[in-house]
Design an enzyme around this catalytic site. Structure first.
Site, PDB file in Angstrom:
ATOM      1  N   ASP A 257      89.264  78.618  67.509  1.00 41.84           N
ATOM      2  CA  ASP A 257      89.426  77.204  67.867  1.00 41.84           C
ATOM      3  C   ASP A 257      90.864  76.861  68.240  1.00 41.84           C
ATOM      4  O   ASP A 257      91.154  75.728  68.604  1.00 41.84           O
ATOM      5  CB  ASP A 257      88.909  76.277  66.765  1.00 41.84           C
ATOM      6  CG  ASP A 257      89.711  76.358  65.469  1.00 41.84           C
ATOM      7  OD1 ASP A 257      90.601  77.225  65.351  1.00 41.84           O
ATOM      8  OD2 ASP A 257      89.439  75.548  64.555  1.00 41.84           O
TER       9      ASP A 257
ATOM     10  N   SER B 244      90.000  80.229  59.397  1.00 42.80           N
ATOM     11  CA  SER B 244      90.752  79.988  60.615  1.00 42.80           C
ATOM     12  C   SER B 244      91.849  81.031  60.833  1.00 42.80           C
ATOM     13  O   SER B 244      91.581  82.211  60.990  1.00 42.80           O
ATOM     14  CB  SER B 244      91.325  78.564  60.584  1.00 42.80           C
ATOM     15  OG  SER B 244      91.830  78.199  61.837  1.00 42.80           O
TER      16      SER B 244
ATOM     17  N   ASP C 184      89.184  82.275  64.214  1.00 40.55           N
ATOM     18  CA  ASP C 184      87.864  81.678  64.461  1.00 40.55           C
ATOM     19  C   ASP C 184      87.742  81.061  65.845  1.00 40.55           C
ATOM     20  O   ASP C 184      86.746  80.415  66.151  1.00 40.55           O
ATOM     21  CB  ASP C 184      87.511  80.652  63.379  1.00 40.55           C
ATOM     22  CG  ASP C 184      88.334  79.376  63.470  1.00 40.55           C
ATOM     23  OD1 ASP C 184      89.490  79.441  63.935  1.00 40.55           O
ATOM     24  OD2 ASP C 184      87.844  78.311  63.055  1.00 40.55           O
TER      25      ASP C 184
ATOM     26  N   ASP D 143      93.061  82.367  67.601  1.00 44.15           N
ATOM     27  CA  ASP D 143      93.175  82.638  66.171  1.00 44.15           C
ATOM     28  C   ASP D 143      91.858  83.236  65.684  1.00 44.15           C
ATOM     29  O   ASP D 143      90.951  83.510  66.471  1.00 44.15           O
ATOM     30  CB  ASP D 143      93.574  81.384  65.387  1.00 44.15           C
ATOM     31  CG  ASP D 143      92.491  80.317  65.397  1.00 44.15           C
ATOM     32  OD1 ASP D 143      91.608  80.365  66.268  1.00 44.15           O
ATOM     33  OD2 ASP D 143      92.525  79.425  64.531  1.00 44.15           O
TER      34      ASP D 143
END
EC number: 5.4.2.10
Length: 441
Positions: free
Chosen positions: A243, A100, A241, A239
């Site tokens: 999400d 993440s 990834d 960010d």
């Protein structure tokens, strides 16, 4: 039995158990074995842009194949894209290799069900139980097949665009997008420019090591600077990834997840679209948002930190909007997981329809100051029995009175104690946070 799953999958330092090649091999086999109990199964695997993703992709792939599960490889792909593609490719599960918002030294893995929902606690327990068993490969005639999916990006781009009201347009909007050198680097421009916006992209040249490095949703200084320099209408930060979503208004000021949730909630309520008139958040959700929602007679439901818990409560309560101040925003009438791209489009739709600026949209909510301090720990700390911390917390809460609060919790993804002091007065919030953090010195 070891508990490997935190609040957002499994995560840690690369090369340190459980973020090792041999563990990921066993993990792939374990998940595959659980899935195969229901018959022939297939999974898809996506990853963000960190260098170790190649290593863990291969290890997971081998584990799944050894359990007789077919594997479709997606390459670099945002986490929410994998959730969506799991459904469109009719896979039994979706896998994302990502840590993440963390730096490249970390990595991890998340799992989605066939419905595009994060694995439940029961799913995780079944996997952890299987991890304790000896790894037994299927016979040579039952080994799974591996292949690479063609054009998964195009599918996801069109899906994102479909969530925006096509009677509207982003024509004339000047938007700066920070891709955090992460998984949205090859997607963001297409989504927003094809809806009419003038796009300037920054931090979209990943090299395996620069993901989230002084950029993205957790470090917006560069984005704020570029928005002001280019006199843009707004900025969008994802960010690593994809999400999470944080935005920047035309004045270079941050607009966080709580403010964005409020903007969407207010608009949807006025349009009669806010199902059950509820919003789900966490114990960290800003008091200013809670009070602003209350003034609109919108019910706020609090859960523990973690978008998985937000999603579970949304399903229980029939809510379609929820999320966290960190920028995890779930629009359940649009998709099945927190999606930075789709959440941004919902905010932009409100902005275009109301012919307002981002600054104007956020004015209805008076955000309280939240001072967040992360304390690194080497060993587990029992917060309930920490006498000095409890005494300090009582003193800070007395100082805050009814104009603020204290939240102290252990991180579910890192070896940290997170301290948050919230108050109307910034000076008081800083003073309280410093007092609490000094306990650990």
């Amino acid at each position: 039995m070891d508990n490997y799953f935190g609040t957002d999958g499994i995560r840690g330092k690369v090369g340190i158990e459980p973020i090792t090649a041999d563990f990921f091999l066993k993990l792939g086999w374990s998940v595959g074995s659980v899935l195969a109990q229901q018959g022939k199964a297939s999974v898809i695997i996506g990853k963000d842009t960190r260098i170790s993703g190649y290593l863990f992709e291969s290890a997971l792939e081998a584990g799944f194949l050894s359990a007789g599960v077919d594997v479709g490889l997606l390459g670099p792909m945002p986490t929410p894209a994998v959730a969506y593609l799991t459904q469109t490719y009719n896979a039994n599960a979706g896998v994302v290799i990502s840590a993440s918002h963390n730096h490249f030294q970390d990595n991890g893995v998340k799992f989605f069900s066939a419905k595009g929902l994060k694995f439940s606690s029961q799913d995780q327990s079944a996997i952890e139980n299987k991890l304790t068993k000896p790894m037994i490969n299927v016979g040579a005639d039952k080994i799974g097949k591996a292949y690479r999916h063609e054009q998964p990006l195009g599918r996801y781009i069109e899906f994102c665009k479909s969530t925006f009201d096509r009677t509207q347009s982003l024509l004339g909007l000047n938007i700066i997008i920070d891709c955090a050198n992460g998984a949205t680097y090859h997607i963001a421009r297409s989504v927003f420019s094809e809806l009419g916006a003038n796009i300037h992209i920054i931090n979209n040249t990943p090299d395996g090591f620069n993901i989230n490095e002084r950029c993205g949703a957790t470090n917006t200084k560069h984005l704020q600077q570029v928005v002001l320099e280019l006199k843009a209408d707004l900025g969008i930060a994802f960010d690593g990834d994809g999400d999470r979503l944080i935005m920047v208004d035309e004045n270079g000021e941050l607009v966080d997840g709580d403010e964005l949730i409020f903007i969407i909630a207010k608009a949807w309520q006025s349009q009669g679209r806010l199902v059950n008139n509820t919003v789900v958040g966490t114990k960290m959700s800003n008091l200013g948002m809670r009070y602003a929602l209350r003034d609109l007679n919108i019910q706020f439901i609090e859960v523990n930190v973690g978008d998985r818990f937000v999603m579970e409560q949304m399903q229980k309560s029939g809510s379609i909007l929820g999320g966290e101040g960190s920028g995890h925003i779930i629009c359940l009438n649009k998709t099945t997981s927190g999606d930075g791209m789709i959440s941004a489009l919902q905010v932009l739709e409100v902005l275009v329809k109301s012919q307002s600026s981002l600054t104007q949209l956020k004015q209805s909510m008076n955000k309280y100051t939240q001072i967040l301090i992360n304390i690194k720990i080497q060993t587990q700390v029992n917060l309930e029995n920490h006498t000095k911390l409890q005494q300090a917390q009582l003193e800070v809460e007395k100082m805050l009175g009814s104009e603020g609060r204290v939240v102290i919790r252990a991180s579910g993804t890192e070896s940290l104690i997170r301290i948050m002091v919230e108050a109307k007065n910034k000076i008081i919030a800083k003073k309280g946070a410093k007092k609490l953090s000094n306990v650990f010195k």
